[in-house]
Design an enzyme around this catalytic site. Structure first.
Site, PDB file in Angstrom:
ATOM      1  N   GLY A  15      65.389  71.901  22.579  1.00 37.38           N
ATOM      2  CA  GLY A  15      64.227  71.838  21.774  1.00 37.38           C
ATOM      3  C   GLY A  15      63.160  73.167  21.550  1.00 37.38           C
ATOM      4  O   GLY A  15      63.644  73.937  22.600  1.00 37.38           O
ATOM      5  N   GLN A  16      61.956  73.046  21.221  1.00 37.39           N
ATOM      6  CA  GLN A  16      61.428  74.262  21.395  1.00 37.39           C
ATOM      7  C   GLN A  16      61.012  74.568  22.983  1.00 37.39           C
ATOM      8  O   GLN A  16      60.889  75.620  23.166  1.00 37.39           O
ATOM      9  CB  GLN A  16      59.989  73.907  20.575  1.00 37.39           C
ATOM     10  CG  GLN A  16      59.114  75.313  20.295  1.00 37.39           C
ATOM     11  CD  GLN A  16      58.019  74.579  19.540  1.00 37.39           C
ATOM     12  OE1 GLN A  16      57.377  73.625  19.694  1.00 37.39           O
ATOM     13  NE2 GLN A  16      57.435  75.405  18.662  1.00 37.39           N
ATOM     14  N   LYS A  17      60.444  73.661  23.535  1.00 38.33           N
ATOM     15  CA  LYS A  17      60.116  73.963  24.954  1.00 38.33           C
ATOM     16  C   LYS A  17      61.329  74.532  25.812  1.00 38.33           C
ATOM     17  O   LYS A  17      60.911  75.112  26.548  1.00 38.33           O
ATOM     18  CB  LYS A  17      59.560  72.535  25.592  1.00 38.33           C
ATOM     19  CG  LYS A  17      58.145  72.178  25.202  1.00 38.33           C
ATOM     20  CD  LYS A  17      57.589  70.879  25.951  1.00 38.33           C
ATOM     21  CE  LYS A  17      56.322  70.554  25.080  1.00 38.33           C
ATOM     22  NZ  LYS A  17      56.155  69.222  24.948  1.00 38.33           N
TER      23      LYS A  17
ATOM     24  N   MET B 105      63.605  76.389  24.884  1.00 39.51           N
ATOM     25  CA  MET B 105      64.181  77.283  24.097  1.00 39.51           C
ATOM     26  C   MET B 105      63.946  78.681  25.123  1.00 39.51           C
ATOM     27  O   MET B 105      62.911  79.102  25.488  1.00 39.51           O
ATOM     28  CB  MET B 105      63.729  77.692  22.872  1.00 39.51           C
ATOM     29  CG  MET B 105      64.122  77.017  21.604  1.00 39.51           C
ATOM     30  SD  MET B 105      63.358  77.287  19.923  1.00 39.51           S
ATOM     31  CE  MET B 105      63.785  75.885  19.084  1.00 39.51           C
TER      32      MET B 105
END
Ligand code: GDP
Length: 173
Positions: free
Chosen positions: A63-65, A67
Site C-alpha cells: 500500500g501507500q506506506k 511503497m
C-alpha cells in the site's frame, strides 16, 4: 522484471491499504506454490495458473506506506491494477479512495483496466459492492475499464472468478 514483455503471462499489480488482505489473498490463490519475495525490492510475487490457457503474474506491491521509491518501475508492464479494499472497514474508505485516485493518476497506468476487490465479504455487516463503489468514486473513472467484485481471501470465496475477470478485462482493453 523477469518476465517483462511476455504476452503469454500478463503482469498484474496488486495494491491497497495495509491490512486490506492482499497477502492473505495472494497466498490463498497460490496454495501449494511457493510465494517468492523479490530480494531486491521485497515485493511478493506469484504466478496464478487460472486454467490451462490462462496465467497471470501478480505483484503485491503493498500500500501507500510500504511503497518504495522504485515501485513505479513495476508499472511498466502492468496490464491491470487490482485494488483490494477491506469492505468491513468503513472508516478507512476515504483513505482508500485517495490512494486509489493517486495511483490511477500515474501516467504509466493510463487506460489500464482496474479491478476492485471488495474483500472480507465473510464479515457480517461488510459493505455491499454498490456502497464500496460509491465510496471509492468508481463511477468517476470513465476513461478506463473497471469492475468491482466481492471476495473473501480468508475463505477463498470469489477469488478465482475475480482473477478470471481480470484476465477478461485485459483482453478487452
Ligand atoms: P495486507 O496488509 O493487505 O497484506 O493484509 P493481510 O493479508 O496481512 O491481512 C490483514 C488481516 O486481515 C489479517 O489478520 C488477515 O487474516 C485478515 N484478512 C484478510 N483477508 C480476510 C478476509 O477475507 N476475511 C477476514 N475476515 N479477514 C481477512
Amino acid at each position: 522484471m523477469g518476465q517483462s514483455g511476455s504476452s503469454a503471462c500478463p503482469q498484474v499489480i496488486l495494491m491497497g491499504l495495509d491490512s486490506a488482505g492482499k497477502s492473505t489473498l495472494l497466498a490463498r490463490m497460490l496454495t501449494g506454490q511457493v510465494v517468492t519475495t523479490s530480494p531486491t525490492i521485497g515485493f511478493n510475487v506469484g504466478t496464478l495458473n487460472l486454467d490451462k490457457k490462462t496465467s497471470l503474474t501478480v505483484w503485491d506491491v503493498g500500500g501507500q506506506k510500504s511503497m518504495r521509491p522504485n515501485w513505479r518501475y513495476y508499472l511498466d508492464d502492468c496490464k491491470a491494477l487490482v485494488f483490494v479494499v477491506d469492505s468491513s472497514d468503513r472508516e478507512r474508505m476515504p483513505e482508500a479512495q485517495k490512494v486509489l485516485k493517486k495511483v490511477l493518476g500515474e501516467e504509466k497506468l493510463r487506460g489500464v483496466p482496474l479491478m476492485v476487490l471488495a474483500n472480507k465479504k465473510d464479515v457480517a455487516k461488510s459493505m455491499t459492492i454498490r456502497e464500496v463503489s460509491t465510496q471509492l468514486d468508481l463511477p468517476s473513472y470513465k476513461d478506463r475499464l473497471w469492475e468491482i467484485q466481492a471476495c473473501s481471501g480468508l475463505e477463498g470465496l470469489g477469488l478465482h472468478q475475480a482473477f478470471m475477470s481480470v484476465n477478461k478485462l485485459i483482453k478487452r482493453s
